[in-house]
Enzyme design. Structure first.
Site, PDB file in Angstrom:
ATOM      1  N   LYS A 215       0.827  -1.204   0.000  1.00  0.00           N
ATOM      2  CA  LYS A 215       0.000   0.000   0.000  1.00  0.00           C
ATOM      3  C   LYS A 215       0.864   1.259   0.000  1.00  0.00           C
ATOM      4  O   LYS A 215       0.550   2.242  -0.684  1.00  0.00           O
ATOM      5  CB  LYS A 215      -0.937  -0.025   1.204  1.00  0.00           C
ATOM      6  CG  LYS A 215      -2.018  -1.103   1.086  1.00  0.00           C
ATOM      7  CD  LYS A 215      -2.695  -1.407   2.400  1.00  0.00           C
ATOM      8  CE  LYS A 215      -3.674  -2.564   2.251  1.00  0.00           C
ATOM      9  NZ  LYS A 215      -4.257  -3.007   3.530  1.00  0.00           N
TER      10      LYS A 215
ATOM     11  N   ASP B  98     -10.459   3.883   5.065  1.00  0.00           N
ATOM     12  CA  ASP B  98     -10.649   2.436   4.901  1.00  0.00           C
ATOM     13  C   ASP B  98     -12.095   2.028   5.201  1.00  0.00           C
ATOM     14  O   ASP B  98     -12.472   0.870   5.030  1.00  0.00           O
ATOM     15  CB  ASP B  98      -9.689   1.684   5.829  1.00  0.00           C
ATOM     16  CG  ASP B  98      -9.424   0.253   5.385  1.00  0.00           C
ATOM     17  OD1 ASP B  98      -9.655  -0.048   4.197  1.00  0.00           O
ATOM     18  OD2 ASP B  98      -8.979  -0.562   6.216  1.00  0.00           O
TER      19      ASP B  98
ATOM     20  N   GLN C 103      -3.813  -1.556   9.919  1.00  0.00           N
ATOM     21  CA  GLN C 103      -3.736  -2.888   9.326  1.00  0.00           C
ATOM     22  C   GLN C 103      -4.236  -3.914  10.346  1.00  0.00           C
ATOM     23  O   GLN C 103      -3.809  -3.922  11.486  1.00  0.00           O
ATOM     24  CB  GLN C 103      -2.295  -3.212   8.928  1.00  0.00           C
ATOM     25  CG  GLN C 103      -2.127  -4.549   8.243  1.00  0.00           C
ATOM     26  CD  GLN C 103      -2.863  -4.638   6.912  1.00  0.00           C
ATOM     27  OE1 GLN C 103      -2.838  -3.699   6.124  1.00  0.00           O
ATOM     28  NE2 GLN C 103      -3.526  -5.741   6.675  1.00  0.00           N
TER      29      GLN C 103
END
Length: 295
Positions: free
Chosen positions: A58, A125, A102
């Site tokens: 990413k 996200d 994450q």
């Protein structure tokens, strides 16, 4: 009616390149107007190899589209309080426009508490409860990246969802549940299935649109799929294996995503696209006015 056919592939990698080109143009416009590039902060707890690989991927993609990446690695011993404090600090930092935690973060941490420490306007996200509520009610906000990428794929291949029977296999808070909400908003009739669903395979066979998000490799086979169905495989297991047995499913579906190259690239593309959008909004810009429409 024939009992077999050859499905068209839904090329997520190609669509992701288009989205990333659009994101790069937006990032460039933001930098030109403000002198600042969009910034995505990534937070990683522990040293899980797969998670570390995802974060590196990413961050690399950030560089290719003009987004600055700030990485915060934390030890595996990090407590919930310490993680919440770290994310709160990023939420309050005006130089950070988007935050990615994450996951998974370790069983000793309250993951939901950590997610909720992300400010809604930086939740690129789409993992907070406020973002889920916005998705559910059709309000402004950031969508969960994988479900959002799935909808972009369906749109790109002209899948009309209105009135269709959509079956979502999986009910996770960041994939299955929001995917169902986004499908419902497009006037699909949505059924959620999970590990305790009775007659699961008979329900799958009724799906005009199937979203496989169970996290179980090759769980769904060709005989489970209705002839002509659209099949989106959002699962991933080691060895590039999805939830759907691709070789048998492609003989019955009309459209199908491969693994890899389907949903995965779109997830990252959506994350970076929403980061650029978040940066524009936080800098007082109108994203839609920065560059021409994607069409």
């Amino acid at each position: 009616m024939p009992q077999t056919q050859t499905a068209r592939l839904m090329d997520g990698a190609a669509l992701a390149r288009h989205v990333l080109d659009h994101t790069a143009a937006m990032s460039s416009a933001i930098s030109h107007r403000t002198g600042k590039a969009p910034c995505l902060a990534t937070v990683l707890v522990g040293e899980d190899p797969a998670s570390a690989t995802y974060v590196r991927m990413k961050r690399t993609r950030c560089e290719t589209v003009g987004i600055t990446s700030r990485h915060l690695p934390l030890p595996a011993t990090t407590t919930t309080t310490e993680l919440v404090d770290a994310i709160t600090s990023l939420s309050e930092d005006p130089e950070v426009h988007g935050i990615l935690l994450q996951h998974p973060v370790g069983g000793h941490i309250d993951e939901r508490a950590a997610f909720e420490a992300i400010a809604p306007h930086k939740d690129v996200d789409g993992v907070t409860m406020r973002s889920f509520a916005a998705m559910s009610f059709g309000l402004p906000g950031f969508v969960s990246c994988t479900p959002g990428g799935i909808l972009r794929l369906l749109d790109a291949y002209d899948v009309d969802l209105a009135g269709k029977r959509a079956v979502v296999v999986g009910r996770s808070a960041i994939l299955g549940k929001p995917a169902g909400m986004l499908l419902l908003a497009r006037d699909a009739t949505v059924t959620y299935c999970h590990s305790r669903t009775r007659d699961l395979r008979s329900i799958i066979r009724e799906a005009d649109v199937l979203i496989a998000a169970a996290g179980r490799p090759h769980f769904i086979h060709g005989e489970d799929i209705k002839i002509g169905a659209v099949v989106v495989d959002a699962g991933y297991s080691p060895g590039n294996v999805g939830d759907v047995d691709f070789d048998t499913a492609k003989t019955r579906a009309s459209l199908i995503t491969p693994v890899p190259g389907g949903v995965g690239p779109m997830t990252i593309a959506m994350l970076l696209s929403q980061t650029a959008e978040a940066a524009a909004l936080q800098m007082g810009l109108v994203p839609a006015e920065l560059i021409p429409s994607q069409g």
